[in-house]
Design a protein around this motif. Sequence first.
Motif, PDB file in Angstrom:
ATOM      1  N   SER A  79     -16.532  27.085 -43.678  1.00  0.00           N
ATOM      2  CA  SER A  79     -16.034  26.446 -44.897  1.00  0.00           C
ATOM      3  C   SER A  79     -14.540  26.162 -44.791  1.00  0.00           C
ATOM      4  N   ILE A  80     -13.798  27.131 -44.221  1.00  0.00           N
ATOM      5  CA  ILE A  80     -12.358  26.910 -44.090  1.00  0.00           C
ATOM      6  C   ILE A  80     -12.098  25.681 -43.226  1.00  0.00           C
TER       7      ILE A  80
ATOM      8  N   ALA B 285     -14.153  23.160 -42.589  1.00  0.00           N
ATOM      9  CA  ALA B 285     -14.623  21.923 -43.222  1.00  0.00           C
ATOM     10  C   ALA B 285     -13.638  21.456 -44.285  1.00  0.00           C
ATOM     11  N   ILE B 286     -13.169  22.378 -45.123  1.00  0.00           N
ATOM     12  CA  ILE B 286     -12.263  21.974 -46.200  1.00  0.00           C
ATOM     13  C   ILE B 286     -10.917  21.522 -45.632  1.00  0.00           C
TER      14      ILE B 286
ATOM     15  N   THR C  17     -19.159  20.618 -48.110  1.00  0.00           N
ATOM     16  CA  THR C  17     -18.429  21.850 -48.435  1.00  0.00           C
ATOM     17  C   THR C  17     -17.357  21.551 -49.460  1.00  0.00           C
TER      18      THR C  17
ATOM     19  N   PRO D 242      -6.706  15.100 -44.570  1.00  0.00           N
ATOM     20  CA  PRO D 242      -6.561  13.746 -45.122  1.00  0.00           C
ATOM     21  C   PRO D 242      -5.437  13.637 -46.147  1.00  0.00           C
ATOM     22  N   MET D 243      -5.210  14.745 -46.868  1.00  0.00           N
ATOM     23  CA  MET D 243      -4.141  14.776 -47.869  1.00  0.00           C
ATOM     24  C   MET D 243      -2.788  14.545 -47.198  1.00  0.00           C
TER      25      MET D 243
ATOM     26  N   ILE E 252     -10.483  20.119 -42.619  1.00  0.00           N
ATOM     27  CA  ILE E 252     -10.654  18.815 -41.978  1.00  0.00           C
ATOM     28  C   ILE E 252     -10.876  17.703 -43.003  1.00  0.00           C
ATOM     29  N   PHE E 253     -11.689  17.979 -44.021  1.00  0.00           N
ATOM     30  CA  PHE E 253     -12.089  16.905 -44.935  1.00  0.00           C
ATOM     31  C   PHE E 253     -11.282  16.845 -46.224  1.00  0.00           C
ATOM     32  N   ASN E 254     -10.396  17.820 -46.473  1.00  0.00           N
ATOM     33  CA  ASN E 254      -9.575  17.753 -47.677  1.00  0.00           C
ATOM     34  C   ASN E 254      -8.078  17.827 -47.386  1.00  0.00           C
ATOM     35  N   PHE E 255      -7.668  18.922 -46.728  1.00  0.00           N
ATOM     36  CA  PHE E 255      -6.226  19.112 -46.553  1.00  0.00           C
ATOM     37  C   PHE E 255      -5.629  18.144 -45.539  1.00  0.00           C
TER      38      PHE E 255
ATOM     39  N   ILE F 218      -7.878  10.794 -50.800  1.00  0.00           N
ATOM     40  CA  ILE F 218      -8.216  11.127 -49.411  1.00  0.00           C
ATOM     41  C   ILE F 218      -9.227  10.167 -48.806  1.00  0.00           C
TER      42      ILE F 218
ATOM     43  N   PRO G  21      -7.695   8.044 -45.611  1.00  0.00           N
ATOM     44  CA  PRO G  21      -7.657   8.797 -44.355  1.00  0.00           C
ATOM     45  C   PRO G  21      -9.055   9.185 -43.854  1.00  0.00           C
TER      46      PRO G  21
END
Lengths: 315, 275
Positions: A43-44, A46-47, B149, A54-55, A49-52, B117, B120
């Motif tokens: 989960s760490i 995935a979050i 997730t 891209p931010m 890669i896909f949230n932080f 996001i 990106p």
Amino acid sequence: MSQLGTKKAEVDLPVRTKYEESRRQKTGVFFKKKVGWLFIIVSILAITIFNFYPMVQAFLLSFQSGMGANLEYVGLDNWRRLFGDPTFIAALTNTTIYLLIQVPLMIVLALFFSVLLNDPKLKFKSFFRIAIFLPCVTSLVAYSVVFKYLFGIDGIINQFLLNFGFISQTINFLADPFWAKVVIILAITWRWTGYNMIFYLAALQNVDKSIYEAARIDGASSFQQFFQITVPMLKPIILFTSITSTIGTLQIFDEIVNITNGGPGNATISISQYIYNLSFEYTPDFGYASTVSYVIVILVVILSIIQFRVAGEKK
Amino acid sequence: MNRLKQIFIYTFLSVAAIVSIFPFLWMLVSITNKSVDVTQGRLLPGTHLIENLKTLFATVDIVPALLNSSIIAIITTFLTLLLASLAGYGFEIHRSRGKDIVFTILLLSMMIPFAAIMIPLYRMFGSISETAPLIGIDSLGAVILPTATTAFFIFFFRQNTKMFPKDLVEAGRIDGLSEIGVFFRIYVPTMKTTYAAAAIIAFMNSWNNYLWPLVILQSPEKRTIPLLISNLGSSYSPDYGVIMSAIVIATLPTALVFFLMQKHFVAGMMGSVKG
């Protein structure tokens, strides 16, 4: 997984040498400390890669400009462009209007419904509750299309108003800058009021009935009870729902695209739709689109900080 | 006075109920009528239902869209439940200071607006399209990955794990179960209702998701149900009976879930504020 498998096998071993035993204990301690991380590592990742990630990328993009993949750093140009961009100003204004009118309207309605439905003597209670909650089962796109047709020029709302003499000629709701906004606000309110009502109903169950009993004996009217007992008691949950609704409305996209597509002109365009248009409808300008998206980020962060502050106060 | 109040309350609630239900009734009536009748405001059931459904299945690719949406929603729900419950369990049962800090950081991701996001993400999936087409642009995999997730579900499972009896974990260890064994043999069966509630919300989110599939999917045969409906809704000469049929079919799964599992549905919704 394979590591965990071997551990189980070790536990099952009936006879162990002293060496094996001490080794097992050492890895065992190490294992116990670290095994928790195994549960959360995916989960760490995935979050991240896909949230932080891209931010961070979006932040860097907000200082770049160019068409498609040909981007170069332009410093603060994008941020300056923001203030002179009429479409951005329109998107920001519209989104603010939706926020300021829709969120309070919905919260007040939801509160009102929940108080009425909390009355133990009320008949058909579960019918009313289910009816008002029902809009929540629709998908945002589906109900938006339905609302678009309901308020169309030959839609049922126009015919209803005509037949009952409220209007003398049909109103083209979706082609009028004012009415188009009204339709969008009505649509969002229709979809989400029941959702918020459920939160208040749940909270009301925890309010001690004897407080109302005492208030009634003291001669407090229903309105006094509502404003002086119910609202203060529900304050935390009202704040919670206000802020989640605000953050949701800030990002509004599905309804706008499917009811009015931002029109007429840019009379209903939202920030999210403008970001989408900048990236995928017009000649793609990912850099400037990211700059616009950071405006939402900044607004959400400010609101979330307020939320955390308020939640902190509660404890 | 009291009687007046009663009348007011019932009128008010009835109006609210009618306004809430009316679009549903209108949808249900419209699927049985010809497009012309719908535009003429007919509110009585007609006899055109079979005809509308026939036209729908013949002219609109609703079956592939239903399939795509189902595949995406089922895989996303499965991954969400697995990963989020593992994480929620890990954060709560194997609690440590380090993990609490990580948890707080993960929660921050809930503040990230998707619009910020998506560009990106789009570029990221674009850059791997060549080497891994299964998770590249225009693939169902790319729809699933970023949505599987979310911190919300980790939070949801952690909150619910607080009510899970920790003695059971010790008991499992004494019985010789591995840590992962305790999770799958003891935790999962005990937490069935939590899983049910989370499954409903995860499935609905995925089934109704619009913006990300709109960005990442391009070819018509990959379209999900919301994309299809949005497309039908923007056509210049809409066949209302047919479009309403598509909308009703798209709404059926979530409506059924709601009516069959109301308790779990509400429990799932409330998950974020409990505790």
